[in-house]
Design a protein around this motif. Sequence first.
Motif, mmCIF file in Angstrom:
data_model
loop_
_atom_site.group_PDB
_atom_site.id
_atom_site.type_symbol
_atom_site.label_atom_id
_atom_site.label_comp_id
_atom_site.label_asym_id
_atom_site.label_seq_id
_atom_site.Cartn_x
_atom_site.Cartn_y
_atom_site.Cartn_z
ATOM 1 N N SER A 1 58.636 60.553 93.239
ATOM 2 C CA SER A 1 58.606 59.371 91.692
ATOM 3 C C SER A 1 57.848 59.987 90.708
ATOM 4 N N SER A 2 58.976 59.983 89.524
ATOM 5 C CA SER A 2 58.495 60.851 88.501
ATOM 6 C C SER A 2 57.934 59.978 87.509
ATOM 7 N N GLY A 3 56.739 60.891 86.833
ATOM 8 C CA GLY A 3 55.903 60.365 86.120
ATOM 9 C C GLY A 3 55.639 58.463 85.688
ATOM 10 N N LEU A 4 56.940 58.878 84.451
ATOM 11 C CA LEU A 4 57.541 57.089 83.613
ATOM 12 C C LEU A 4 57.108 56.044 84.916
ATOM 13 N N GLU A 5 57.394 56.402 86.415
ATOM 14 C CA GLU A 5 57.549 55.728 87.254
ATOM 15 C C GLU A 5 55.693 55.075 87.945
ATOM 16 N N LYS A 6 55.549 55.804 87.797
ATOM 17 C CA LYS A 6 53.870 56.140 88.199
ATOM 18 C C LYS A 6 53.510 55.208 87.144
ATOM 19 N N LYS A 7 53.273 55.193 86.442
ATOM 20 C CA LYS A 7 52.664 54.825 84.954
ATOM 21 C C LYS A 7 53.480 53.881 84.505
ATOM 22 N N LEU A 8 54.337 52.945 85.112
ATOM 23 C CA LEU A 8 54.599 51.510 84.813
ATOM 24 C C LEU A 8 54.478 50.710 85.859
ATOM 25 N N ALA A 9 54.202 51.810 86.962
ATOM 26 C CA ALA A 9 53.634 50.993 88.692
ATOM 27 C C ALA A 9 51.495 50.885 88.609
ATOM 28 N N HIS B 1 69.686 53.866 94.627
ATOM 29 C CA HIS B 1 68.857 52.710 92.758
ATOM 30 C C HIS B 1 67.351 52.444 92.545
ATOM 31 N N ASN B 2 66.485 52.625 91.479
ATOM 32 C CA ASN B 2 65.108 52.719 91.769
ATOM 33 C C ASN B 2 65.076 51.317 90.438
ATOM 34 N N MET B 3 64.405 50.801 90.745
ATOM 35 C CA MET B 3 64.551 49.511 89.264
ATOM 36 C C MET B 3 63.502 50.116 88.477
ATOM 37 N N LEU B 4 61.749 50.907 89.419
ATOM 38 C CA LEU B 4 60.798 51.309 87.821
ATOM 39 C C LEU B 4 61.513 52.460 87.687
ATOM 40 N N ARG B 5 62.346 53.494 87.932
ATOM 41 C CA ARG B 5 63.201 54.582 87.068
ATOM 42 C C ARG B 5 64.325 53.854 86.320
ATOM 43 N N PHE B 6 64.952 53.293 86.735
ATOM 44 C CA PHE B 6 65.750 52.480 85.970
ATOM 45 C C PHE B 6 65.446 52.272 84.922
ATOM 46 N N ARG B 7 64.240 51.394 84.448
ATOM 47 C CA ARG B 7 64.026 50.446 83.567
ATOM 48 C C ARG B 7 63.018 51.674 82.679
ATOM 49 N N ALA B 8 62.572 52.385 83.055
ATOM 50 C CA ALA B 8 61.699 53.254 82.190
ATOM 51 C C ALA B 8 62.482 54.312 81.740
ATOM 52 N N GLY B 9 63.987 54.652 82.506
ATOM 53 C CA GLY B 9 64.724 54.970 81.459
ATOM 54 C C GLY B 9 65.020 54.300 80.993
ATOM 55 N N GLN B 10 64.858 53.449 80.907
ATOM 56 C CA GLN B 10 65.168 53.299 78.737
ATOM 57 C C GLN B 10 64.943 52.716 77.342
ATOM 58 N N VAL B 11 63.625 53.603 78.191
ATOM 59 C CA VAL B 11 62.728 54.176 76.802
ATOM 60 C C VAL B 11 63.479 55.818 76.583
ATOM 61 N N ASP B 12 64.436 56.299 77.080
ATOM 62 C CA ASP B 12 64.805 57.531 76.701
ATOM 63 C C ASP B 12 66.082 56.863 75.646
ATOM 64 N N PRO B 13 66.018 57.489 74.637
ATOM 65 C CA PRO B 13 66.349 57.311 73.512
ATOM 66 C C PRO B 13 68.175 57.366 73.536
ATOM 67 N N MET B 14 68.117 58.700 73.543
ATOM 68 C CA MET B 14 70.121 58.352 74.330
ATOM 69 C C MET B 14 70.720 57.378 74.951
ATOM 70 N N SER B 15 70.126 56.984 76.306
ATOM 71 C CA SER B 15 70.098 56.391 76.923
ATOM 72 C C SER B 15 70.495 54.655 76.991
#
Length: 378
Positions: free
Chosen positions: A273-281, A74-88
């Motif tokens: 890590s994904s691109g969104l995680e790196k951007k959030l970091a 469970h990765n917090m940055l991936r989790f919260r960055a994933g919230q910008v995903d419209p479906m989720s």
Amino acid sequence: ALVLEMKSLLGALGSSWALAFLCSTRWDWLRHSVLCTGRWHQVRRSVISFRRSWPGKIIMKGSSREWSGTMGQHNMLRFRAGQVDPMSRRLGNLLNMLMLGGQWDRRYYSCTVVVPENVMKDAQRVGRWVSRDDINTMGLLRHNWGESALADRYYPGLYKKLEEYHGVDFHESVMCWHIATDLILAKEEKEKEDFAADKRVQTVRALSNYMMFLLVNRPYMLPGLPQNWLYKQTCNNLDKICNDYDLVGSLGDSLWTVLKKLLGLHHHRVLESSGLEKKLADLIMKLPKEHASSFSETPRLLYARSVAVIILESGVVDKVRLLLDLWMDFLAYAANRCIRESHAQKLSTGGELVTIVWLILEHLRYLKEDPNQQHGHV
């Protein structure tokens, strides 16, 4: 209901407890007709075959007592960055209205990976951080979490600098160091071309994500009181950054991907890590000072950034080794301080990695003096 009852009955008949009963029964005719003829072994093989035939173990989930060889993530940055995903986001908002938001977050944004080989090797060398002298007569570690990994003999003065941000509670400290680890790795990857080729990086990410998985999904496997409110507030802080800086993600997961995640059929084999995680970091590291005032009520995000800055500016050459030692120390502390009943309960369903480490520590505790002990060989 009928399927569930049949599942329980088959699981009981094919269990080792049933074998123990049949071996010790005074009814010779029963032992002969079931064991000697091989009927019980046929039932046992059928039950095991049925379990393995279901990807994700939907029906027989949790019924196998063999260790799965996987660890939760469970990765917090991936989790919260994933919230910008419209479906989720839409599904999350709908389930929040139905008071099911917590279950959605744990199911949809947590996953499992096969335990990396380096993680098991480091777990078997846990004697590097823990010796019999570190354990008191009650079987508990004498030192605080992370203290051995950041000791002065390895990194002079570093633990003293980080003491203010280390966290007064184990759950709080896991959260701060988890975010700080992602910030440090993102910064190092940006500056070093061959950084991604270091296999230890995946080990660090796996351990960091695993400790957060336990905090979110298995809080009873960690020492101290659960800090659900602190976790939620930190998630809100990350959401605020995503909204304020218009962090935009992909168009969203497909319906099939969503269903696989909800049914527990997903296994993330890649730990990068994904691109969104790196951007959030990157956004967290560049937050202006005036933005910090909005986080005064829950400063753990700022603590994580402070920890990352201190380590990045500490002059430590091998920062990956530092993080690896730290998370192994965290894992050892959690294994030793976890309630014994929790370990026992998880053993009945295959066990957790933290339970395996606990067994290694218990073995080290009772080892006699020998040349291999100082190396932690078991």
